[in-house]
Scaffold this motif. Sequence first.
Motif, PDB file in Angstrom:
ATOM      1  N   ALA A 147       6.307   2.836  -2.500  1.00  0.00           N
ATOM      2  CA  ALA A 147       5.347   3.485  -1.598  1.00  0.00           C
ATOM      3  C   ALA A 147       5.127   2.658  -0.330  1.00  0.00           C
ATOM      4  O   ALA A 147       5.012   3.204   0.767  1.00  0.00           O
ATOM      5  CB  ALA A 147       4.023   3.718  -2.321  1.00  0.00           C
ATOM      6  N   VAL A 148       5.073   1.338  -0.478  1.00  0.00           N
ATOM      7  CA  VAL A 148       4.971   0.471   0.691  1.00  0.00           C
ATOM      8  C   VAL A 148       6.211   0.629   1.572  1.00  0.00           C
ATOM      9  O   VAL A 148       6.139   0.605   2.801  1.00  0.00           O
ATOM     10  CB  VAL A 148       4.790  -1.007   0.258  1.00  0.00           C
ATOM     11  CG1 VAL A 148       5.059  -1.966   1.418  1.00  0.00           C
ATOM     12  CG2 VAL A 148       3.373  -1.220  -0.267  1.00  0.00           C
ATOM     13  N   GLY A 149       7.360   0.840   0.929  1.00  0.00           N
ATOM     14  CA  GLY A 149       8.613   0.980   1.656  1.00  0.00           C
ATOM     15  C   GLY A 149       8.689   2.208   2.535  1.00  0.00           C
ATOM     16  O   GLY A 149       9.548   2.283   3.417  1.00  0.00           O
ATOM     17  N   ILE A 150       7.826   3.201   2.316  1.00  0.00           N
ATOM     18  CA  ILE A 150       7.821   4.401   3.164  1.00  0.00           C
ATOM     19  C   ILE A 150       6.541   4.519   3.982  1.00  0.00           C
ATOM     20  O   ILE A 150       6.306   5.525   4.638  1.00  0.00           O
ATOM     21  CB  ILE A 150       8.013   5.673   2.318  1.00  0.00           C
ATOM     22  CG1 ILE A 150       6.901   5.795   1.262  1.00  0.00           C
ATOM     23  CG2 ILE A 150       9.392   5.700   1.676  1.00  0.00           C
ATOM     24  CD1 ILE A 150       6.789   7.165   0.642  1.00  0.00           C
ATOM     25  N   THR A 151       5.697   3.482   3.947  1.00  0.00           N
ATOM     26  CA  THR A 151       4.439   3.492   4.693  1.00  0.00           C
ATOM     27  C   THR A 151       4.695   3.089   6.143  1.00  0.00           C
ATOM     28  O   THR A 151       5.280   2.036   6.396  1.00  0.00           O
ATOM     29  CB  THR A 151       3.420   2.559   4.021  1.00  0.00           C
ATOM     30  OG1 THR A 151       2.951   3.174   2.814  1.00  0.00           O
ATOM     31  CG2 THR A 151       2.226   2.295   4.924  1.00  0.00           C
ATOM     32  N   GLY A 152       4.256   3.923   7.075  1.00  0.00           N
ATOM     33  CA  GLY A 152       4.506   3.671   8.487  1.00  0.00           C
ATOM     34  C   GLY A 152       3.345   3.025   9.199  1.00  0.00           C
ATOM     35  O   GLY A 152       3.124   3.254  10.392  1.00  0.00           O
ATOM     36  N   ASN A 153       2.570   2.216   8.486  1.00  0.00           N
ATOM     37  CA  ASN A 153       1.383   1.555   9.043  1.00  0.00           C
ATOM     38  C   ASN A 153       1.502   0.074   8.702  1.00  0.00           C
ATOM     39  O   ASN A 153       1.369  -0.322   7.533  1.00  0.00           O
ATOM     40  CB  ASN A 153       0.127   2.178   8.426  1.00  0.00           C
ATOM     41  CG  ASN A 153      -1.155   1.642   9.027  1.00  0.00           C
ATOM     42  OD1 ASN A 153      -1.281   0.461   9.309  1.00  0.00           O
ATOM     43  ND2 ASN A 153      -2.132   2.526   9.199  1.00  0.00           N
ATOM     44  N   ALA A 154       1.750  -0.761   9.719  1.00  0.00           N
ATOM     45  CA  ALA A 154       2.026  -2.182   9.486  1.00  0.00           C
ATOM     46  C   ALA A 154       0.879  -2.893   8.791  1.00  0.00           C
ATOM     47  O   ALA A 154       1.099  -3.868   8.059  1.00  0.00           O
ATOM     48  CB  ALA A 154       2.333  -2.872  10.815  1.00  0.00           C
ATOM     49  N   SER A 155      -0.352  -2.417   8.984  1.00  0.00           N
ATOM     50  CA  SER A 155      -1.506  -3.066   8.360  1.00  0.00           C
ATOM     51  C   SER A 155      -1.468  -2.990   6.839  1.00  0.00           C
ATOM     52  O   SER A 155      -2.111  -3.777   6.154  1.00  0.00           O
ATOM     53  CB  SER A 155      -2.806  -2.424   8.865  1.00  0.00           C
ATOM     54  OG  SER A 155      -2.931  -2.570  10.260  1.00  0.00           O
TER      55      SER A 155
END
Length: 448
Positions: A158-166
């Motif tokens: 899920a982190v791998g497809i998250t487009g929010n650097a935070s």
Amino acid sequence: MTAPRAPRNGSGAAAAGADLRARHRAVLPDWLTLLYERPIELTHGEGRHVWDAEGNRYLDFFGGILTTMTAHALPAVTEAVTGQAGRILHTSTLYLSRPMVDLAERIAALSGIPDARVFFTTSGTEANDTALLLATAYRGSHQILAMRNSYHGRSFSAVGITGNASWSPTGLSPLQTLYVHGGVRSRGPYAGLSDAAYIGACVADLEDLIGQTAGVAALIAEPVQGVGGFTSPPDGLYAAFREVLDRHGILWISDEVQTGWGRTGDHFWGWQAHAGNGPPDLLTFAKGIGNGMSVGGVVARAEVMNCLAANSISTFGGSPVTMAAALANLDHLLEHDLQGNARRVGGLLIERLRAVGAERGTVREVRGRGLMIGVELVVPGTGEPSPQAASLVVEAARERGLLIGKGGLTGAVLRIAPPLSLTAAEAEEGAGILAEALRVAERGLSPA
């Protein structure tokens, strides 16, 4: 407006809170975020209110991150949990479960997906993980399209497809992710375009991106980006995307973890604002359906859901207790037309907050649908996001008896998402507290 009730135990309760915070820090991860400079311990709730360990009463405009969907201590849910717990707490999916089948039938019918199958998980993260597993297995590809500024959970995939650097602690991933324009309407290279031109530019970007790939498994998108600050594209964007996806055989996953169950008011699911080409191939859900119990899941048409060749079970997904809670919560939601209430009261709240924002130099935009509202804050006189202003407002609101969240790429957006049973009087009370909190925050901002 209503100020917090005077502390029950005075300095003793405050000292106990400080001790609990110290214990928390000693045994839990440093990256486990706590709200507020002086974090609070919530001990009980009722309706749209919660109380902390010091006896302070708060109007809850965040619902445990959009999870307390109907009300705190909803009698129907409490009774369902108690009744089921008195019979049997746990079985696993190795055994037939009447509550699980009952809820799956209800959700399959509500989803709009033909020949739907439902798999239950314990969280939105796990639901999105499962959807990614299904899509990549079905398509035989590890390439995923995701939206910029998106958030889909805290697991490795899920982190791998998250487009929010935070919210992306690592650049490593089992997936190859390509990010598409479109989730943020009022910022970015297409912000100045009309809605039609904006959709056209985003579709052209999607076409170009797909043309440079070897075969994409799926597009995953939140109809309203939650952690991203309650941003959304113009209605119809994902319908336009769907035409492109269908030509290439690419699946569409609608992440409804925050937008589902009527929260947006106008629609039961967020995807329905983009319904030109029908429902998504896969739909993920969690949070509000359990009203605090750990319930998540995936809905997909049978062909996709049944594509896995290996054995699989879920130890805790579909628990008899959480299924009973979700059934009771869903019944209450539908019987009391809480979607309609979200539309009516949410509309009043948005307009009230826009009036408040028009008087404040820190407010760039008030946006949202139903009871899913974002207030973007900036440095006065500029368009620069102001995380400092957001932190000051969150603190000032808490001091005055209102709990809200914050988000956005830089943490400069106030996130407002009360239980869907919010009354018009409570909406007015919360807006009044927020107006005062904004005034206090502006006085406390550091000079530019």
